[in-house]
Design a protein around this motif. Structure first.
Motif, PDB file in Angstrom:
ATOM      1  N   ASP A 237       0.860  -1.086  -0.124  1.00 17.81           N
ATOM      2  CA  ASP A 237       0.045   0.038  -0.064  1.00 17.81           C
ATOM      3  C   ASP A 237       0.827   1.269   0.140  1.00 17.81           C
ATOM      4  OD1 ASP A 237       0.970  -0.552   2.578  1.00 17.81           O
ATOM      5  OD2 ASP A 237      -0.645   0.519   3.406  1.00 17.81           O
ATOM      6  N   ARG A 238       2.015   1.226  -0.254  1.00 25.45           N
ATOM      7  CA  ARG A 238       3.091   2.171  -0.261  1.00 25.45           C
ATOM      8  C   ARG A 238       4.184   2.285  -1.313  1.00 25.45           C
ATOM      9  NH1 ARG A 238       2.383   5.068   4.091  1.00 25.45           N
ATOM     10  NH2 ARG A 238       4.548   6.050   4.074  1.00 25.45           N
ATOM     11  N   ALA A 239       4.835   3.545  -1.376  1.00 22.29           N
ATOM     12  CA  ALA A 239       5.852   3.364  -2.310  1.00 22.29           C
ATOM     13  C   ALA A 239       7.132   3.863  -1.475  1.00 22.29           C
ATOM     14  CB  ALA A 239       5.485   4.432  -3.721  1.00 22.29           C
ATOM     15  N   PHE A 240       8.420   3.318  -1.900  1.00 22.66           N
ATOM     16  CA  PHE A 240       9.622   3.537  -1.227  1.00 22.66           C
ATOM     17  C   PHE A 240      10.591   4.225  -2.064  1.00 22.66           C
ATOM     18  CE2 PHE A 240       7.066   0.620   1.249  1.00 22.66           C
ATOM     19  CZ  PHE A 240       7.456   0.880   2.520  1.00 22.66           C
ATOM     20  N   LYS A 241      11.627   5.026  -1.574  1.00 23.32           N
ATOM     21  CA  LYS A 241      12.820   5.308  -2.501  1.00 23.32           C
ATOM     22  C   LYS A 241      13.743   3.839  -2.162  1.00 23.32           C
ATOM     23  CE  LYS A 241      12.623  10.254  -2.011  1.00 23.32           C
ATOM     24  NZ  LYS A 241      13.396  11.552  -1.277  1.00 23.32           N
ATOM     25  N   ALA A 242      14.574   3.845  -3.045  1.00 25.22           N
ATOM     26  CA  ALA A 242      15.332   2.685  -3.115  1.00 25.22           C
ATOM     27  C   ALA A 242      16.263   2.641  -1.734  1.00 25.22           C
ATOM     28  CB  ALA A 242      16.481   2.656  -4.110  1.00 25.22           C
ATOM     29  N   THR A 243      16.787   4.095  -1.338  1.00 29.74           N
ATOM     30  CA  THR A 243      17.538   4.087  -0.178  1.00 29.74           C
ATOM     31  C   THR A 243      16.812   3.661   1.150  1.00 29.74           C
ATOM     32  OG1 THR A 243      17.044   6.362  -0.060  1.00 29.74           O
ATOM     33  CG2 THR A 243      18.976   5.828  -1.187  1.00 29.74           C
ATOM     34  N   GLU A 244      15.557   4.031   1.151  1.00 34.15           N
ATOM     35  CA  GLU A 244      14.805   3.407   2.316  1.00 34.15           C
ATOM     36  C   GLU A 244      14.868   1.798   2.335  1.00 34.15           C
ATOM     37  OE1 GLU A 244      12.118   3.532   5.667  1.00 34.15           O
ATOM     38  OE2 GLU A 244      13.808   4.650   4.929  1.00 34.15           O
ATOM     39  N   ILE A 245      14.564   1.397   1.324  1.00 39.42           N
ATOM     40  CA  ILE A 245      14.327  -0.108   1.148  1.00 39.42           C
ATOM     41  C   ILE A 245      15.452  -0.798   1.534  1.00 39.42           C
ATOM     42  CG2 ILE A 245      14.077  -1.916  -0.712  1.00 39.42           C
ATOM     43  CD1 ILE A 245      12.173  -0.198  -2.126  1.00 39.42           C
ATOM     44  N   ALA A 246      16.780  -0.146   0.941  1.00 43.50           N
ATOM     45  CA  ALA A 246      18.006  -0.846   1.442  1.00 43.50           C
ATOM     46  C   ALA A 246      18.184  -0.536   3.030  1.00 43.50           C
ATOM     47  CB  ALA A 246      19.157   0.215   0.623  1.00 43.50           C
TER      48      ALA A 246
ATOM     49  N   ALA B 277       7.330   0.774  -6.077  1.00 44.77           N
ATOM     50  CA  ALA B 277       6.256   0.280  -5.564  1.00 44.77           C
ATOM     51  C   ALA B 277       6.026  -1.216  -6.395  1.00 44.77           C
ATOM     52  CB  ALA B 277       4.852   1.168  -5.714  1.00 44.77           C
ATOM     53  N   LEU B 278       5.157  -2.158  -5.629  1.00 42.01           N
ATOM     54  CA  LEU B 278       4.855  -3.291  -6.285  1.00 42.01           C
ATOM     55  C   LEU B 278       3.879  -3.117  -7.329  1.00 42.01           C
ATOM     56  CD1 LEU B 278       5.205  -6.493  -5.653  1.00 42.01           C
ATOM     57  CD2 LEU B 278       3.141  -6.245  -4.327  1.00 42.01           C
ATOM     58  N   THR B 279       4.011  -3.847  -8.299  1.00 42.71           N
ATOM     59  CA  THR B 279       3.188  -3.528  -9.288  1.00 42.71           C
ATOM     60  C   THR B 279       1.720  -3.927  -8.878  1.00 42.71           C
ATOM     61  OG1 THR B 279       2.346  -4.299 -11.347  1.00 42.71           O
ATOM     62  CG2 THR B 279       3.266  -6.181 -10.262  1.00 42.71           C
ATOM     63  N   SER B 280       0.714  -3.109  -9.527  1.00 48.79           N
ATOM     64  CA  SER B 280      -0.790  -3.395  -9.159  1.00 48.79           C
ATOM     65  C   SER B 280      -1.302  -4.458  -9.900  1.00 48.79           C
ATOM     66  CB  SER B 280      -1.664  -2.252  -9.081  1.00 48.79           C
ATOM     67  OG  SER B 280      -1.525  -1.704 -10.542  1.00 48.79           O
ATOM     68  N   ASP B 281      -0.318  -5.141 -10.736  1.00 51.85           N
ATOM     69  CA  ASP B 281      -0.859  -6.249 -11.760  1.00 51.85           C
ATOM     70  C   ASP B 281      -0.833  -7.805 -11.266  1.00 51.85           C
ATOM     71  OD1 ASP B 281      -1.262  -8.173 -13.812  1.00 51.85           O
ATOM     72  OD2 ASP B 281      -0.007  -7.179 -15.280  1.00 51.85           O
ATOM     73  N   SER B 282      -1.922  -8.046 -10.431  1.00 53.85           N
ATOM     74  CA  SER B 282      -2.003  -9.284  -9.681  1.00 53.85           C
ATOM     75  C   SER B 282      -1.465 -10.616 -10.855  1.00 53.85           C
ATOM     76  CB  SER B 282      -2.914  -9.504  -9.007  1.00 53.85           C
ATOM     77  OG  SER B 282      -4.389  -9.630 -10.005  1.00 53.85           O
ATOM     78  N   ASN B 283      -1.888 -10.609 -11.975  1.00 57.40           N
ATOM     79  CA  ASN B 283      -1.720 -11.791 -12.819  1.00 57.40           C
ATOM     80  C   ASN B 283      -0.136 -11.643 -13.089  1.00 57.40           C
ATOM     81  OD1 ASN B 283      -4.443 -12.374 -13.244  1.00 57.40           O
ATOM     82  ND2 ASN B 283      -4.793 -10.896 -14.925  1.00 57.40           N
TER      83      ASN B 283
END
Length: 130
Positions: free
Chosen positions: A34-43, A74-80
């Motif tokens: 449900d969120r989007a992140f900067k690459a540095t935050e994910i790291a 963010a994770l794709t919203s394409d569940s397929n």
């Protein structure tokens, strides 16, 4: 990254320790879809090098498993698409379990030196054919 109970029970400690960076990133984004992140935050959240995470994100984007806008991922919203990827991973694991994992060095030793003509760019092909 979560794993199924069967994997948990049959895998060794070493096998469970070797989760790839793209899998870790994908699992993190799935857990926070449900969120989007900067690459540095994910790291930082995964305790990984930012450049390693950026490379993983780029590869996941090329597989259309994540979306990128400005500095956010963010994770794709394409569940397929996600399901297809999960099915592919399960099938690969099944074949590896039954037949043994592919040895990349062995494969590369038998790979052709030149790419197949269908994988060459227009600039690489000879246009003077008759």
């Amino acid at each position: 990254m979560s794993i199924d109970r069967e994997t948990f029970e049959r895998a060794t400690e070493d096998e469970l320790r070797d989760v790839s960076v793209p899998d870790q990133v994908l699992a993190f984004l799935t857990a926070h879809q449900d969120r989007a992140f900067k690459a540095t935050e994910i790291a930082r959240q995964l305790d990984l090098e930012p450049d390693t995470v950026s490379t993983a994100l780029t590869r996941l984007k090329s597989r259309e498993l994540v979306e990128h806008k400005s500095a956010y991922w963010a994770l794709t919203s394409d569940s397929n698409r996600l399901q297809s990827s999960a099915d592919y991973e399960r099938a690969t694991q099944l074949f590896n379990d039954q037949l043994g994992a592919e040895a990349k060095d062995d494969w590369e030793a038998h790979a052709p030196a030149e790419p197949h003509p269908s994988h060459q760019s227009d600039n690489d092909t000879d246009t003077n054919t008759s």
